[in-house]
Design a protein around this motif. Structure first.
Motif, PDB file in Angstrom:
ATOM      1  N   UNK A 142       0.820  -1.210   0.000  1.00 61.51           N
ATOM      2  CA  UNK A 142       0.000   0.000   0.000  1.00 61.51           C
ATOM      3  C   UNK A 142       0.854   1.261   0.000  1.00 61.51           C
ATOM      4  N   UNK A 143       1.940   1.235   0.762  1.00 64.84           N
ATOM      5  CA  UNK A 143       2.776   2.424   0.885  1.00 64.84           C
ATOM      6  C   UNK A 143       3.463   2.790  -0.424  1.00 64.84           C
ATOM      7  N   UNK A 144       3.613   1.799  -1.285  1.00 66.29           N
ATOM      8  CA  UNK A 144       4.265   2.021  -2.575  1.00 66.29           C
ATOM      9  C   UNK A 144       3.271   2.055  -3.719  1.00 66.29           C
ATOM     10  N   UNK A 145       2.005   1.908  -3.410  1.00 68.52           N
ATOM     11  CA  UNK A 145       0.963   1.864  -4.442  1.00 68.52           C
ATOM     12  C   UNK A 145       1.342   0.852  -5.522  1.00 68.52           C
ATOM     13  N   UNK A 146       1.799  -0.303  -5.085  1.00 70.60           N
ATOM     14  CA  UNK A 146       2.264  -1.302  -6.041  1.00 70.60           C
ATOM     15  C   UNK A 146       1.545  -2.627  -5.860  1.00 70.60           C
ATOM     16  N   UNK A 147       1.504  -3.382  -6.937  1.00 66.16           N
ATOM     17  CA  UNK A 147       0.874  -4.709  -6.943  1.00 66.16           C
ATOM     18  C   UNK A 147       1.636  -5.544  -7.959  1.00 66.16           C
ATOM     19  N   UNK A 148       2.833  -5.951  -7.605  1.00 67.57           N
ATOM     20  CA  UNK A 148       3.711  -6.652  -8.524  1.00 67.57           C
ATOM     21  C   UNK A 148       3.362  -8.126  -8.619  1.00 67.57           C
ATOM     22  N   UNK A 149       3.488  -8.627  -9.815  1.00 67.14           N
ATOM     23  CA  UNK A 149       3.181 -10.026 -10.103  1.00 67.14           C
ATOM     24  C   UNK A 149       4.473 -10.826 -10.102  1.00 67.14           C
ATOM     25  N   UNK A 150       4.414 -12.033  -9.527  1.00 71.47           N
ATOM     26  CA  UNK A 150       5.619 -12.855  -9.452  1.00 71.47           C
ATOM     27  C   UNK A 150       5.296 -14.300  -9.766  1.00 71.47           C
ATOM     28  N   UNK A 151       6.342 -14.981 -10.264  1.00 73.87           N
ATOM     29  CA  UNK A 151       6.272 -16.434 -10.407  1.00 73.87           C
ATOM     30  C   UNK A 151       7.698 -16.944 -10.276  1.00 73.87           C
ATOM     31  N   UNK A 152       7.924 -17.912  -9.418  1.00 70.84           N
ATOM     32  CA  UNK A 152       9.295 -18.359  -9.151  1.00 70.84           C
ATOM     33  C   UNK A 152       9.975 -19.008 -10.350  1.00 70.84           C
ATOM     34  N   UNK A 153       9.199 -19.703 -11.182  1.00 76.47           N
ATOM     35  CA  UNK A 153       9.800 -20.455 -12.272  1.00 76.47           C
ATOM     36  C   UNK A 153       8.819 -20.476 -13.442  1.00 76.47           C
ATOM     37  N   UNK A 154       9.130 -19.724 -14.486  1.00 75.19           N
ATOM     38  CA  UNK A 154       8.189 -19.623 -15.598  1.00 75.19           C
ATOM     39  C   UNK A 154       8.316 -20.813 -16.537  1.00 75.19           C
ATOM     40  N   UNK A 155       7.228 -21.038 -17.262  1.00 75.55           N
ATOM     41  CA  UNK A 155       7.194 -22.095 -18.261  1.00 75.55           C
ATOM     42  C   UNK A 155       6.898 -21.476 -19.632  1.00 75.55           C
ATOM     43  N   UNK A 156       7.206 -22.230 -20.657  1.00 78.50           N
ATOM     44  CA  UNK A 156       6.954 -21.765 -22.014  1.00 78.50           C
ATOM     45  C   UNK A 156       5.489 -21.366 -22.181  1.00 78.50           C
ATOM     46  N   UNK A 157       4.612 -22.097 -21.512  1.00 79.66           N
ATOM     47  CA  UNK A 157       3.174 -21.840 -21.629  1.00 79.66           C
ATOM     48  C   UNK A 157       2.739 -20.538 -20.956  1.00 79.66           C
ATOM     49  N   UNK A 158       3.645 -19.888 -20.251  1.00 80.17           N
ATOM     50  CA  UNK A 158       3.313 -18.589 -19.645  1.00 80.17           C
ATOM     51  C   UNK A 158       3.460 -17.441 -20.632  1.00 80.17           C
ATOM     52  N   UNK A 159       3.911 -17.739 -21.827  1.00 77.87           N
ATOM     53  CA  UNK A 159       4.000 -16.707 -22.859  1.00 77.87           C
ATOM     54  C   UNK A 159       2.627 -16.112 -23.087  1.00 77.87           C
ATOM     55  N   UNK A 160       2.512 -14.809 -22.857  1.00 80.32           N
ATOM     56  CA  UNK A 160       1.208 -14.158 -22.889  1.00 80.32           C
ATOM     57  C   UNK A 160       1.404 -12.660 -22.657  1.00 80.32           C
ATOM     58  N   UNK A 161       0.305 -11.956 -22.685  1.00 77.35           N
ATOM     59  CA  UNK A 161       0.323 -10.541 -22.297  1.00 77.35           C
ATOM     60  C   UNK A 161      -0.381 -10.407 -20.950  1.00 77.35           C
ATOM     61  N   UNK A 162       0.222  -9.640 -20.070  1.00 74.40           N
ATOM     62  CA  UNK A 162      -0.274  -9.514 -18.703  1.00 74.40           C
ATOM     63  C   UNK A 162      -0.689  -8.068 -18.446  1.00 74.40           C
ATOM     64  N   UNK A 163      -1.888  -7.920 -17.902  1.00 77.30           N
ATOM     65  CA  UNK A 163      -2.440  -6.592 -17.624  1.00 77.30           C
ATOM     66  C   UNK A 163      -2.736  -6.442 -16.145  1.00 77.30           C
TER      67      UNK A 163
END
Lengths: 113, 114
Positions: free
Chosen positions: A69-90
């Motif tokens: 909240x203090x940083x007005x942030x909402x970061x997305x994370x994933x420890x280990x990506x896969x080829x199938x994660x290829x996409x656009x993220x909003x």
């Protein structure tokens, strides 16, 4: 002014790499926060959401996001990506009690096999 | 969850013509929304469509250019009128789930105006 900023427009990673996509918002008031994903040729799907409570939320397919909240942030994370994660993220925010989404410009993620 | 379909999925149109996009939902919903996603840009809300009332348009969008119908709780149309190449975009409809603003999105209509 109300806005959502996604700082990374294009990200290329190798499989098994860790992912973090930044999202910062500007909004005067309480917000609900969302990450949506659009896989190639498919429609927008909800990845995860934050309304209240534990600021670390877990979504589908191993994704998580942290609301700071203090940083007005909402970061997305994933420890280990896969080829199938290829996409656009909003990233998107909506003021509590309203129906109008404010979307970020999106991040195109390409994961190399 | 709601299943949303849109017709057509894509179209190529000539300048000056109009195209009507249909959005069908498999359940009754109060609020439906229309968005535009221009190439390389984010989604922008065009208007909110409630059944039985006039659509509410966002700043920069007018009814003469984007007339909307909402005849019942499962269907809506968006017309893109007097098209120009600047109208080339993906147009999406969405519905409110009733959960703190969360929405389901349709597959989109990819419009190209020549």
């Amino acid at each position: 002014a109300q806005s959502v900023s996604q700082h990374n427009h294009h990200v290329i990673l190798s499989e098994a790499a860790s992912l973090e996509l930044g999202c910062n918002y500007s909004y005067g008031g309480t917000v609900n926060l969302f990450w949506y994903v659009q896989y190639p040729g498919q429609h927008l799907q909800l990845l995860l959401k934050y309304f209240s409570g534990d600021p670390l939320v877990k979504g589908i397919k191993g994704f998580e996001a942290e609301f700071i909240k203090s940083k007005f942030s909402f970061n997305l994370r994933k420890p280990s990506v896969q080829w199938s994660d290829t996409a656009e993220y909003f990233c998107a925010v909506i003021g509590s009690g309203t129906y109008k989404y404010i979307f970020g410009t999106g991040t195109r993620l390409k994961v190399l096999a | 969850s709601a299943v949303i379909s849109q017709k057509p999925s894509r179209d190529i149109c000539q300048r000056g013509t109009s195209l009507t996009i249909q959005c069908q939902v498999d359940s009754q919903v109060t609020m439906m929304f229309w968005y535009r996603q221009q190439p390389g840009q984010s989604l922008t809300l065009i208007a909110t469509a409630n059944q039985g009332s006039e659509a509410t348009y966002e700043s920069g969008f007018v009814i003469d250019k984007f007339p909307i119908s909402r005849p019942n709780l499962t269907f809506s149309t968006l017309t893109v009128s007097n098209m120009s190449p600047e109208d080339s975009s993906i147009y999406l409809c969405s519905v409110d789930t009733g959960t703190r603003g969360e929405q389901f999105f349709g597959p989109g209509t990819r419009l190209t105006v020549l």
